[in-house]
Write an enzyme that holds these catalytic residues in place. Structure first.
Site, PDB file in Angstrom:
ATOM      1  N   ASP A 121      61.987  32.257   3.581  1.00 16.88           N
ATOM      2  CA  ASP A 121      62.366  30.886   3.938  1.00 16.88           C
ATOM      3  C   ASP A 121      61.911  29.862   2.895  1.00 16.88           C
ATOM      4  O   ASP A 121      61.186  30.188   1.951  1.00 16.88           O
ATOM      5  CB  ASP A 121      61.801  30.533   5.329  1.00 16.88           C
ATOM      6  CG  ASP A 121      60.338  30.946   5.505  1.00 16.88           C
ATOM      7  OD1 ASP A 121      59.670  31.239   4.493  1.00 16.88           O
ATOM      8  OD2 ASP A 121      59.866  30.970   6.647  1.00 16.88           O
ATOM      9  N   ASP A 157      54.137  29.644  18.017  1.00 20.20           N
ATOM     10  CA  ASP A 157      55.163  29.620  19.073  1.00 20.20           C
ATOM     11  C   ASP A 157      56.042  30.874  19.056  1.00 20.20           C
ATOM     12  O   ASP A 157      57.062  30.936  19.731  1.00 20.20           O
ATOM     13  CB  ASP A 157      56.041  28.367  18.939  1.00 20.20           C
ATOM     14  CG  ASP A 157      56.764  28.279  17.592  1.00 20.20           C
ATOM     15  OD1 ASP A 157      56.605  29.198  16.754  1.00 20.20           O
ATOM     16  OD2 ASP A 157      57.495  27.296  17.370  1.00 20.20           O
ATOM     17  N   HIS A 166      57.561  32.139  16.330  1.00 19.25           N
ATOM     18  CA  HIS A 166      58.628  32.196  15.324  1.00 19.25           C
ATOM     19  C   HIS A 166      58.285  33.196  14.225  1.00 19.25           C
ATOM     20  O   HIS A 166      57.112  33.435  13.927  1.00 19.25           O
ATOM     21  CB  HIS A 166      58.962  30.813  14.751  1.00 19.25           C
ATOM     22  CG  HIS A 166      57.971  30.202  13.820  1.00 19.25           C
ATOM     23  ND1 HIS A 166      57.298  29.020  14.077  1.00 19.25           N
ATOM     24  CD2 HIS A 166      57.549  30.582  12.583  1.00 19.25           C
ATOM     25  CE1 HIS A 166      56.526  28.705  13.065  1.00 19.25           C
ATOM     26  NE2 HIS A 166      56.648  29.636  12.138  1.00 19.25           N
ATOM     27  N   GLU A 192      62.905  29.498  14.989  1.00 20.85           N
ATOM     28  CA  GLU A 192      62.178  28.868  16.083  1.00 20.85           C
ATOM     29  C   GLU A 192      62.711  29.368  17.435  1.00 20.85           C
ATOM     30  O   GLU A 192      63.809  29.934  17.498  1.00 20.85           O
ATOM     31  CB  GLU A 192      62.351  27.351  15.984  1.00 20.85           C
ATOM     32  CG  GLU A 192      61.766  26.734  14.712  1.00 20.85           C
ATOM     33  CD  GLU A 192      60.244  26.597  14.731  1.00 20.85           C
ATOM     34  OE1 GLU A 192      59.567  27.317  15.503  1.00 20.85           O
ATOM     35  OE2 GLU A 192      59.718  25.766  13.968  1.00 20.85           O
TER      36      GLU A 192
HETATM   37  C1  GLP Z   1      55.344  29.274   8.511  1.00 18.73           C
HETATM   38  C2  GLP Z   1      56.238  30.312   7.841  1.00 18.73           C
HETATM   39  C3  GLP Z   1      56.172  31.627   8.553  1.00 18.73           C
HETATM   40  C4  GLP Z   1      54.732  32.020   8.789  1.00 18.73           C
HETATM   41  C5  GLP Z   1      54.053  30.993   9.666  1.00 18.73           C
HETATM   42  C6  GLP Z   1      52.607  31.307   9.960  1.00 18.73           C
HETATM   43  O1  GLP Z   1      55.962  28.615   9.556  1.00 18.73           O
HETATM   44  N1  GLP Z   1      57.585  29.894   7.756  1.00 18.73           N
HETATM   45  O2  GLP Z   1      56.837  32.610   7.784  1.00 18.73           O
HETATM   46  O3  GLP Z   1      54.674  33.269   9.400  1.00 18.73           O
HETATM   47  O4  GLP Z   1      54.114  29.757   8.970  1.00 18.73           O
HETATM   48  O5  GLP Z   1      51.784  30.878   8.920  1.00 18.73           O
HETATM   49  P1  GLP Z   1      50.270  31.226   8.732  1.00 18.73           P
HETATM   50  O6  GLP Z   1      50.207  32.609   8.250  1.00 18.73           O
HETATM   51  O7  GLP Z   1      49.774  30.245   7.712  1.00 18.73           O
HETATM   52  O8  GLP Z   1      49.612  31.043  10.064  1.00 18.73           O
END
Ligand code: GLP
Length: 240
Positions: free
Chosen positions: A66, A134, A136, A141
């Site tokens: 992403d 949440d 995702h 989402e």
């Molecule tokens: C973002 C990314 C996700 C990731 C999530 C969790 O929203 N788009 O791909 O899994 O954050 O991030 P973190 O690992 O910093 O908790």
């Protein structure tokens, strides 16, 4: 779905070892990569193994999940910047074989051909995922259709709040993103997911025990034939 519970250092090394195994068996493997805090140690371990000559990424191709809409690849919170800083600059990969969705310019045209590009490269051999609080995965989402391909999406208030810790101010967090869809992710041959910390516990419960519902995007992974979930005790606390 396999579940491995251990501390962050250990699960990160396990995941790095999975990637190294795939690449050693198939030097031109296609790697699906993620951003966020969760995979940082995995990438450090992969870079270390590369430096020590245990693996070479020279012939690999990568696709990231992403990117934020509105951030140039040179912005220090863009996912292109993150990948260069945390992995690509430290391994022997050819940067022209690293694909990260665009967030500016003709990003829609690139988004529309992304799934075909993955297919043309032979499909993703191993995909790493983090998880949002949440539920995702990538930026899919709650409410995202299970049959979604790469698309543009609006981030939820929760995700903007969670990710604001990395920006100077919450008003700087982009509100839109481009993300591989849930179907794009499910097409990967092998999936490894990493989650640590108490704020992931609810999502991890939904992932492992919850009903398969579009309200909990990660729950679709229960239908994949080769998923391993790597968690620490805190992230696993609601499951046991
Ligand atoms: C973002 C990314 C996700 C990731 C999530 C969790 O929203 N788009 O791909 O899994 O954050 O991030 P973190 O690992 O910093 O908790």
């Amino acid at each position: 779905m396999k579940v491995v519970v251990n501390n962050e250092d250990v699960i990160s090394q396990f995941i790095a070892d999975e990637f190294i195994k795939v690449v050693n068996e198939k030097p031109n493997a296609v790697l699906g990569l993620a951003t966020g805090t969760s995979p940082l140690k995995v990438y450090a371990d992969m870079a270390k193994a590369n430096k020590e000559g245990k693996v070479s990424f020279k012939n690999c191709t990568t696709f990231n999940l992403d990117e934020y809409v509105g951030l140039e690849g040179t912005h220090n919170q863009s996912y292109r910047y993150f990948m260069n800083e945390n992995l690509f600059n430290h391994i022997d990969i050819d940067k022209k074989n690293t694909n990260v969705l665009l967030g500016v310019g003709d990003y829609k045209a690139f988004m529309n051909k992304y799934d075909q590009m993955i297919k043309d490269a032979g499909g993703i051999d191993i995909q790493i995922l983090g998880i949002g609080s949440d539920g995702h995965i990538a930026f899919n989402e709650p409410g995202t259709p299970f049959d979604s391909l790469t698309h543009e999406t609006e981030l939820t208030k929760q995700t903007i709040k969670d990710n604001s810790r990395l920006f100077n101010n919450i008003s700087e967090v982009p509100t839109r993103a481009i993300t591989m869809g849930l179907k794009s992710i499910m097409n990967a041959r092998k999936i490894v997911l990493i989650a640590t910390g108490k704020n992931k516990a609810k999502a991890v419960y939904g992932l492992i025990k919850g009903p398969i519902t579009e309200d909990m995007p990660c729950s679709i992974l229960q239908k994949h034939h080769d998923v391993t979930v790597y968690v620490d005790e805190d992230a696993y606390s609601l499951v046991k």
